[in-house]
Motif scaffolding. Structure first.
Motif, mmCIF file in Angstrom:
data_model
loop_
_atom_site.group_PDB
_atom_site.id
_atom_site.type_symbol
_atom_site.label_atom_id
_atom_site.label_comp_id
_atom_site.label_asym_id
_atom_site.label_seq_id
_atom_site.Cartn_x
_atom_site.Cartn_y
_atom_site.Cartn_z
ATOM 1 N N ILE A 1 -6.015 -1.254 7.972
ATOM 2 C CA ILE A 1 -5.466 -2.422 7.306
ATOM 3 C C ILE A 1 -4.277 -3.028 7.608
ATOM 4 C CG2 ILE A 1 -5.180 -3.050 4.874
ATOM 5 C CD1 ILE A 1 -6.582 -0.460 4.101
ATOM 6 N N VAL A 2 -4.325 -4.230 7.950
ATOM 7 C CA VAL A 2 -2.947 -4.908 8.311
ATOM 8 C C VAL A 2 -2.974 -6.232 7.842
ATOM 9 C CG1 VAL A 2 -3.882 -4.191 10.855
ATOM 10 C CG2 VAL A 2 -4.328 -6.183 10.311
ATOM 11 N N LEU B 1 0.786 -1.267 -0.222
ATOM 12 C CA LEU B 1 0.142 0.057 0.049
ATOM 13 C C LEU B 1 0.823 1.209 -0.065
ATOM 14 C CD1 LEU B 1 -2.626 -0.874 2.736
ATOM 15 C CD2 LEU B 1 -3.179 -0.908 0.103
ATOM 16 N N SER B 2 2.081 1.152 0.482
ATOM 17 C CA SER B 2 3.008 2.224 0.513
ATOM 18 C C SER B 2 3.015 3.113 -0.618
ATOM 19 C CB SER B 2 4.263 1.803 1.162
ATOM 20 O OG SER B 2 4.938 2.980 1.615
ATOM 21 N N GLY C 1 -1.002 4.918 11.745
ATOM 22 C CA GLY C 1 -0.912 4.862 12.897
ATOM 23 C C GLY C 1 0.004 4.021 13.322
ATOM 24 N N PRO C 2 -0.381 3.504 14.528
ATOM 25 C CA PRO C 2 0.614 2.624 15.230
ATOM 26 C C PRO C 2 0.904 1.133 14.409
ATOM 27 C CG PRO C 2 -0.864 3.232 16.861
ATOM 28 C CD PRO C 2 -1.318 3.788 15.692
ATOM 29 N N GLY C 3 2.201 0.667 14.652
ATOM 30 C CA GLY C 3 2.474 -0.370 13.970
ATOM 31 C C GLY C 3 2.860 -0.065 12.433
ATOM 32 N N GLY C 4 2.691 1.158 12.108
ATOM 33 C CA GLY C 4 2.919 1.773 10.505
ATOM 34 C C GLY C 4 1.842 1.281 9.449
ATOM 35 N N TRP C 5 0.647 0.844 9.989
ATOM 36 C CA TRP C 5 -0.543 0.367 9.424
ATOM 37 C C TRP C 5 -1.437 1.564 9.096
ATOM 38 C CZ3 TRP C 5 1.815 -3.718 8.900
ATOM 39 C CH2 TRP C 5 2.289 -4.399 10.195
ATOM 40 N N LEU C 6 -2.229 1.441 8.167
ATOM 41 C CA LEU C 6 -3.199 2.631 7.537
ATOM 42 C C LEU C 6 -4.406 2.365 8.314
ATOM 43 C CD1 LEU C 6 -3.362 4.506 5.238
ATOM 44 C CD2 LEU C 6 -4.554 3.128 3.741
ATOM 45 N N TYR C 7 -4.854 3.635 8.915
ATOM 46 C CA TYR C 7 -6.171 3.435 9.636
ATOM 47 C C TYR C 7 -7.069 4.546 8.955
ATOM 48 C CZ TYR C 7 -3.523 1.795 13.657
ATOM 49 O OH TYR C 7 -2.535 0.666 14.540
ATOM 50 N N PHE C 8 -8.245 4.223 9.124
ATOM 51 C CA PHE C 8 -9.500 5.144 8.670
ATOM 52 C C PHE C 8 -10.498 5.221 9.578
ATOM 53 C CE2 PHE C 8 -10.053 1.026 6.625
ATOM 54 C CZ PHE C 8 -11.245 0.926 6.677
ATOM 55 N N LEU C 9 -11.383 6.197 9.712
ATOM 56 C CA LEU C 9 -12.568 6.337 10.298
ATOM 57 C C LEU C 9 -13.845 5.937 9.354
ATOM 58 C CD1 LEU C 9 -11.981 9.774 12.280
ATOM 59 C CD2 LEU C 9 -11.927 7.635 13.152
#
Length: 347
Positions: free
Chosen positions: A342-343, A283-284, A326-334
């Motif tokens: 997404i992990v 995803l990066s 956010g934490p872990g370097g993962w992609l977060y969304f509201l």
């Protein structure tokens, strides 16, 4: 920020890259709009649109007491909206929030100093942009270096967007203390002007590519022309009086209007943006955006960052209003009342 006139859609489908999955990180929030993670930690601050609360989440523990409760008007698109941390938050503990003030009904930015998860020592950074119409508030804020960029809507007065001496319908650029930089494009000696770009209808998202410094904006159109824009200082982005319907599909009105990188007709209600460079290599390196029709978009741009070469929907569900790393370097969304992420897929 979400267009609240639309209902949340039921979860439908997703198309995240192979080897990844979406999971709920935290639920139980009340119409969350924007989030700001403290870098290198598992702490996040979240604005709740209607309550005016700035909620604090540490790991997966949602603190019962908010950092602060803002005095918000919350009709339509009003409420507690954008949130950002000062680039030196870890040393100065300064948090900024943009919201629709209840009385008078104006857009306001307040800076707090966070101590023991409480927002203290409020300081006015900006106020006075009219917001009584209930819609077209804007409300997004983003730091680029030590400058604060601010998206303002035109409060249902399209003509204001073309007025470079008015703060409505603009992207503004401020110093961190709320003063106006002398090197803004329309500043002159002894007369600083906060306007960075103009001709905007209702900016909902701002995101800087940290590797190129380029600034991108998502914007809600009328019955046509939702937009993704590359923001350049001094440029006109074409919204103004008598736009609809004669100028749908064009660069817009005014002097030398700048066309969008991408437009949507019918409209999709684009929300906030994030350039993701993180642990998920699949995803990066791309730009992500939510929309209130319930999609999470992945934009692939050319090497110069000046053209969209692909728009992939990687998730379909409820209205997606914010995206972040956010934490872990993962992609977060509201989405809805939840923070999702997404992990890597579990084996």
């Amino acid at each position: 920020m979400a267009c609240v006139a639309l209902a949340l859609l039921p979860t439908a489908s997703r198309a995240v890259p192979k080897g990844t999955q979406i999971e709920t990180y935290q639920s139980g929030l009340d119409f969350p709009i924007d989030m700001a993670w403290v870098p290198g930690t598992n702490k996040v601050f979240v604005t709740e649109k209607n309550t005016g609360n700035i909620r604090v989440l540490i790991g997966k523990r949602l603190l019962g007491a908010p950092c602060a409760t803002l005095p918000v008007a919350n009709d339509g698109e009003q409420g507690a909206l954008g949130i950002a941390l000062h680039p030196r938050f870890k040393s100065n503990h300064r948090l900024y929030v943009m919201y629709t003030n209840a009385s008078p009904e104006v857009m306001k930015i307040t800076r707090f100093t966070v101590r023991d998860n409480k927002c203290k020592s409020p300081k006015k950074i900006m106020s006075g942009v009219p917001a009584g119409g209930g819609y077209h508030n804007g409300g997004q804020i983003e730091f680029m270096g030590n400058k604060l960029f601010v998206g303002t809507g035109e409060n249902h007065d399209a003509g204001l967007a073309q007025n470079k001496n008015n703060r409505s319908g603009k992207i503004l650029r401020l110093n961190a203390d709320g003063s106006v930089p002398a090197d803004n494009p329309f500043s002159s000696p002894g007369d600083p002007n906060p306007v960075w770009s103009y001709g905007h209808r209702n900016p909902f998202g701002l995101a800087q590519n940290p590797r190129t410094g380029k600034l991108y904006e998502s914007e809600n159109g009328p019955g046509c022309d939702d937009e993704l824009n590359l923001i350049e200082p001094g440029n006109n982005y074409g919204w103004g009086a008598n736009y609809d319907p004669d100028h749908c599909g064009t660069a817009g009105l005014g002097d030398n209007p700048t066309p969008p990188l991408k437009r949507w007709t019918p409209t999709i209600v684009p929300t906030d943006l994030w350039w993701y460079f993180g642990k998920l290599k699949s995803l990066s390196g791309d730009l992500y955006m939510g929309d209130y029709d319930g999609h999470l978009h992945r934009f692939v741009l050319n090497d110069a960052g000046t053209a969209v070469t692909d728009d992939r929907i990687i998730h379909t569900g409820g209205g997606v209003v914010d995206v972040s790393k956010g934490p872990g370097g993962w992609l977060y969304f509201l989405e809805g009342n939840s923070i999702k992420r997404i992990v890597p897929a579990k084996r």
